[in-house]
Design an enzyme around this catalytic site. Sequence first.
Site, PDB file in Angstrom:
ATOM      1  CG  ASP A 102      46.393 122.302 109.327  1.00 39.22           C
ATOM      2  OD1 ASP A 102      46.562 120.710 110.049  1.00 39.22           O
ATOM      3  OD2 ASP A 102      45.311 121.632 108.168  1.00 39.22           O
ATOM      4  CB  SER A 103      49.115 125.020 113.853  1.00 42.43           C
ATOM      5  OG  SER A 103      47.349 125.470 113.082  1.00 42.43           O
ATOM      6  N   GLY A 104      46.122 122.532 112.671  1.00 40.84           N
ATOM      7  CA  GLY A 104      44.779 122.793 113.258  1.00 40.84           C
ATOM      8  C   GLY A 104      43.690 124.134 113.661  1.00 40.84           C
ATOM      9  N   GLY A 105      44.319 124.554 113.244  1.00 32.80           N
ATOM     10  CA  GLY A 105      43.929 126.272 113.488  1.00 32.80           C
ATOM     11  C   GLY A 105      43.006 126.728 113.155  1.00 32.80           C
ATOM     12  CG  PHE A 106      41.385 126.212 107.215  1.00 32.40           C
ATOM     13  CD1 PHE A 106      41.843 127.550 106.885  1.00 32.40           C
ATOM     14  CD2 PHE A 106      40.837 126.122 107.386  1.00 32.40           C
ATOM     15  CE1 PHE A 106      40.700 128.131 106.235  1.00 32.40           C
ATOM     16  CE2 PHE A 106      39.980 125.905 106.084  1.00 32.40           C
ATOM     17  CZ  PHE A 106      39.922 126.865 105.468  1.00 32.40           C
ATOM     18  CG  ASP A 182      47.437 130.556 111.898  1.00 32.87           C
ATOM     19  OD1 ASP A 182      47.408 129.670 111.850  1.00 32.87           O
ATOM     20  OD2 ASP A 182      47.334 131.448 110.595  1.00 32.87           O
ATOM     21  CD  GLN A 233      47.003 134.327 108.881  1.00 32.49           C
ATOM     22  OE1 GLN A 233      45.718 135.209 108.125  1.00 32.49           O
ATOM     23  NE2 GLN A 233      46.371 133.046 109.048  1.00 32.49           N
ATOM     24  N   GLY A 265      45.497 132.329 105.418  1.00 33.50           N
ATOM     25  CA  GLY A 265      44.873 133.526 105.607  1.00 33.50           C
ATOM     26  C   GLY A 265      43.428 134.265 104.836  1.00 33.50           C
ATOM     27  CG  ASP A 316      47.463 122.898 101.520  1.00 37.31           C
ATOM     28  OD1 ASP A 316      46.159 122.570 102.279  1.00 37.31           O
ATOM     29  OD2 ASP A 316      48.369 123.541 102.273  1.00 37.31           O
ATOM     30  CB  CYS A 354      45.073 113.018  81.326  1.00 39.96           C
ATOM     31  SG  CYS A 354      45.335 112.841  83.102  1.00 39.96           S
ATOM     32  CB  CYS A 356      46.115 110.097  85.109  1.00 43.17           C
ATOM     33  SG  CYS A 356      44.243 109.550  85.245  1.00 43.17           S
ATOM     34  CB  CYS A 359      42.878 109.231  81.199  1.00 43.59           C
ATOM     35  SG  CYS A 359      42.456 110.941  81.933  1.00 43.59           S
ATOM     36  CG  HIS A 385      41.559 113.189  85.714  1.00 43.12           C
ATOM     37  ND1 HIS A 385      42.838 112.782  84.949  1.00 43.12           N
ATOM     38  CD2 HIS A 385      40.395 114.140  86.290  1.00 43.12           C
ATOM     39  CE1 HIS A 385      42.033 114.003  83.605  1.00 43.12           C
ATOM     40  NE2 HIS A 385      41.183 115.454  84.653  1.00 43.12           N
TER      41      HIS A 385
HETATM   42 ZN    ZN Z   1      43.854 111.239  83.814  1.00 45.24          ZN
END
Ligand code: ZN
Length: 417
Positions: A102-106, A182, A233, A265, A316, A354, A356, A359, A385
């Site tokens: 990401d741009s770092g802006g956030f 942004d 935005q 945004g 993300d 699940c 995973c 689990c 998980h």
């Molecule tokens: Zn799991």
Amino acid sequence: MNLAEKQTEFDFKIRRKGDPHFLLMRSGVITTPHGRIETPAFIPVATRATIKGVSPEIMHSLGAQALLANAYHLRLRPGEDILDSAGGLGRFMNWNGPTFTDSGGFQVMSLGVGFKKVIAMSVEESSTAEKLAPKKKEQLAFIDQDGVTFKSHLDGGILRFTPEISLEVQHAIGADIMFAFDELTTLLHSRQYQVESLEVRTHPWGIRSLQAHAELTKKRAKKPYQALFAVLQGANFEDLRRQTARYLAHAQVDGLDFDGFGIGGALEKERLAEIIGWCADELNSADAEEKPRHLLGISAVSDLFSGVENGVDTFDCVSPAREARNGALYTPSKRINIKNAKYRADFTPIDDRCDCYTCAHYTKAYLAHLIKSGEMFGATLATIHNERFILQLVDNMRKSIQNGNYQEFKEQFFANS
Ligand SMILES: [Zn+2]
């Protein structure tokens, strides 16, 4: 060098489009120099070039197709030059697939008040500077028309981010997909502020990001092409969201245009589907349908469904890992707090459906013990998980779109929950 030719190293193909219920929904494939991403896809966040406590090999086995790291954190430590010397983010962290930054802006703009959807900022030299929220914490970021000045959270040193600096940092980090710099606005800002923010900062910053990207692409011609996404935005205002989508979809510098779009945004949760729908509809009309769309920072189950139904290709979010470390674990019916006394002697898995590793091998009682004791292994197991839960959910959405039975899948998912 012909930049438009270089740009073809990045590609997006829509494989299946539309559904009787959801006309904007689609499934496709993003091709990057480091591999492909089948969409829709969830992209786990490796903030400092790592998912805390979980190796890239495990993330791959959980179904992660790409990872997203943070330009702000990597600039502060270890410094983007180290990643550049290592051969880029993927090689540095031993991840053999596509990467995003990401741009770092956030991060920069939310320094004063933490990572909330509602973020207060102060604006210097602005005719509409507004005092929007009680300032309990020290204000750490100041915005002007050229960029943002802020205090490092590591040592308090004064640092600066501008579109040019963000792109320089992101090119050095070397991710396959980057975002334009942004201004992040909040729902507390007035309409007048949102208009000014787009006109004076986000739009010009988008063009400056594209300009810097064109120059850096020429300068680093031997490196794999890094795609640049614009960020849309406009908060909850339909005309502003549409205007920004149109403007950035048509933006071009030296024959280079944006490779995709981030939707970012201030988003009112109840109106998320509607807002994304405006952006998608406008991008389709602006001849930018065949470019991927990324919804920034979202992973709540209902939001993932809303996003996919309205034409989002990738998502993300740090939440699955962050919540896991705090003991909040995802199940189809609800999020459970493993620290709750009722799990102390519960010798069943978090979710018996699940697939995973956690689990398959461990009980709630054991996880409750580890998390309450602050054991590192607890964070690892919980993160495995939660990441698997979200990755699998979005994978199943994709498969159901491809098989033409999305509606059936959705009904079944909520019937079982
Ligand atoms: Zn799991």
